[in-house]
Enzyme design. Structure first.
Site, PDB file in Angstrom:
ATOM      1  N   GLU A  99      -1.199   3.008  -0.631  1.00 41.40           N
ATOM      2  CA  GLU A  99      -1.952   4.201  -1.043  1.00 41.40           C
ATOM      3  C   GLU A  99      -1.661   5.322  -0.037  1.00 41.40           C
ATOM      4  OE1 GLU A  99      -6.765   5.220  -0.909  1.00 41.40           O
ATOM      5  OE2 GLU A  99      -5.992   3.352  -0.095  1.00 41.40           O
ATOM      6  N   TRP A 100      -1.465   6.534  -0.530  1.00 36.95           N
ATOM      7  CA  TRP A 100      -1.293   7.692   0.374  1.00 36.95           C
ATOM      8  C   TRP A 100      -2.666   8.255   0.692  1.00 36.95           C
ATOM      9  CZ3 TRP A 100       2.078  10.198   3.369  1.00 36.95           C
ATOM     10  CH2 TRP A 100       1.761  11.492   3.786  1.00 36.95           C
ATOM     11  N   ASP A 123      -3.535  -4.536  16.760  1.00 32.65           N
ATOM     12  CA  ASP A 123      -2.591  -3.589  17.386  1.00 32.65           C
ATOM     13  C   ASP A 123      -3.246  -2.202  17.425  1.00 32.65           C
ATOM     14  OD1 ASP A 123      -0.293  -2.528  18.496  1.00 32.65           O
ATOM     15  OD2 ASP A 123       0.879  -2.560  16.643  1.00 32.65           O
TER      16      ASP A 123
END
Ligand code: ADP
Length: 289
Positions: free
Chosen positions: A94-95, A194
């Site tokens: 998804e953007w 991370d």
């Protein structure tokens, strides 16, 4: 089939209509992959490309994002698919148009991360698949004991990559001490794995988002330690986290050991000055026991 044709096809299948890329732009900021925004006249998607041999990395990223999304605690980009074509591997997400976070938004990120950390796993520490940290493989075999997991599959594994630790003094003493250093009995928490500042973002409405995970079930303190590794997140983030779930006693000592994992990984990936930083951290950890 070309990689872009394959990507169009996969997006089209998810959407249930034809998707034809009208525009494709490079997106900067990634460390490992080539990143793009692709769109037709209605919708945008975020696509990362690498060599075909790296497809397992994208498979694990999609699974990690899904695991975090299913926790319904903090927003992550929804993965649409991944695969290989024409010598490339790819992942489609998804953007999310990104904006900035004010202190209220950082507070919310801290709270939401703490809530994500409440998600635990009956099989203990680890995950159902391997993934990567940077470009380095990360093994996640289910392990009941956290000290054993971190000694063997985190610090031990990185030392093995660094030619059995031969670059470092006192590494054997360090590995021996890890079970004692990590005897605080944390619950397995769903962690990002991370969480440096490049992987923390906000939507244009200020909604917290975390990106590009190296997900597993571990001590929640690994995420908090990493937020402090390269300069730290704003104070509001820590206030939000502590308000939701205060950190346990002894975190300040364990933090150095947790961040040593990332510095050893940086040494293995980039070499250079990370060797002396890792050595200093090994000695600092050994002074606390
Ligand atoms: P890499 O895996 O190469 O490190 P990242 O996943 O960190 O790449 O993405 C690189 C940059 O692209 C991020 O720092 C962020 O600014 C932007 N980005 C990442 N995911 C999205 C997304 N779903 N929508 C919009 N922008 C994104």
């Amino acid at each position: 089939m070309s990689v872009w044709t394959e990507i169009q096809h996969q997006i089209g299948q998810v959407l249930g209509r034809d998707f034809v890329i009208a525009d494709r732009r490079s997106v900067g900021g990634g460390s490992i992959n080539q990143a793009f925004q692709v769109n037709d006249e209605h919708q945008s998607y975020f696509v990362k490309l690498n060599q075909a041999s790296k497809v397992a990395m994208f498979e694990a990223e999609a699974a990690g994002l899904k695991e975090m999304q299913d926790s319904r605690t903090i927003r992550v980009p929804r993965p649409l698919g991944w695969g290989t074509a024409e010598g490339h591997s790819y992942i489609i997400l998804e953007w999310i148009p990104l904006g900035h976070g004010d202190s209220q938004a950082w507070f919310a990120m801290g709270q939401q991360l703490a809530t994500m950390h409440r998600q635990t796993h009956e099989q203990g520490f680890g995950w159902h698949q391997r993934n990567t940290i940077g470009d380095t493989p990360q093994r996640n075999p289910w392990t009941a004991d956290w000290g054993e997991f971190f000694a063997e599959h985190r610090i031990g594994y990185q030392l093995q990559l660094a030619q059995r630790g031969s670059h470092f003094r006192h590494w054997e003493a360090l590995v021996d001490k890890i079970p004692t250093l990590l005897a605080h009995h944390p619950a397995p928490s769903l962690v990002h794995g991370d969480l440096w500042s490049g992987n923390a973002a906000f939507s244009q409405g200020g909604e917290p988002i975390i990106l590009d995970p190296a997900t597993y079930y571990g001590d929640r303190e690994v995420d908090m330690a990493m937020t402090e590794l390269f300069g730290g997140f704003p104070p509001a983030f820590y206030k939000g986290y502590q308000a939701a779930w205060p950190l346990s006693e002894g975190y300040q000592q364990r933090k150095i050991l947790y961040n040593l994992y990332h510095i050893l990984n940086h040494f293995n990936l980039f070499g250079g000055g990370y060797a002396s930083q890792a050595q200093q951290m090994i000695e600092q950890v050994l002074r606390t026991v």
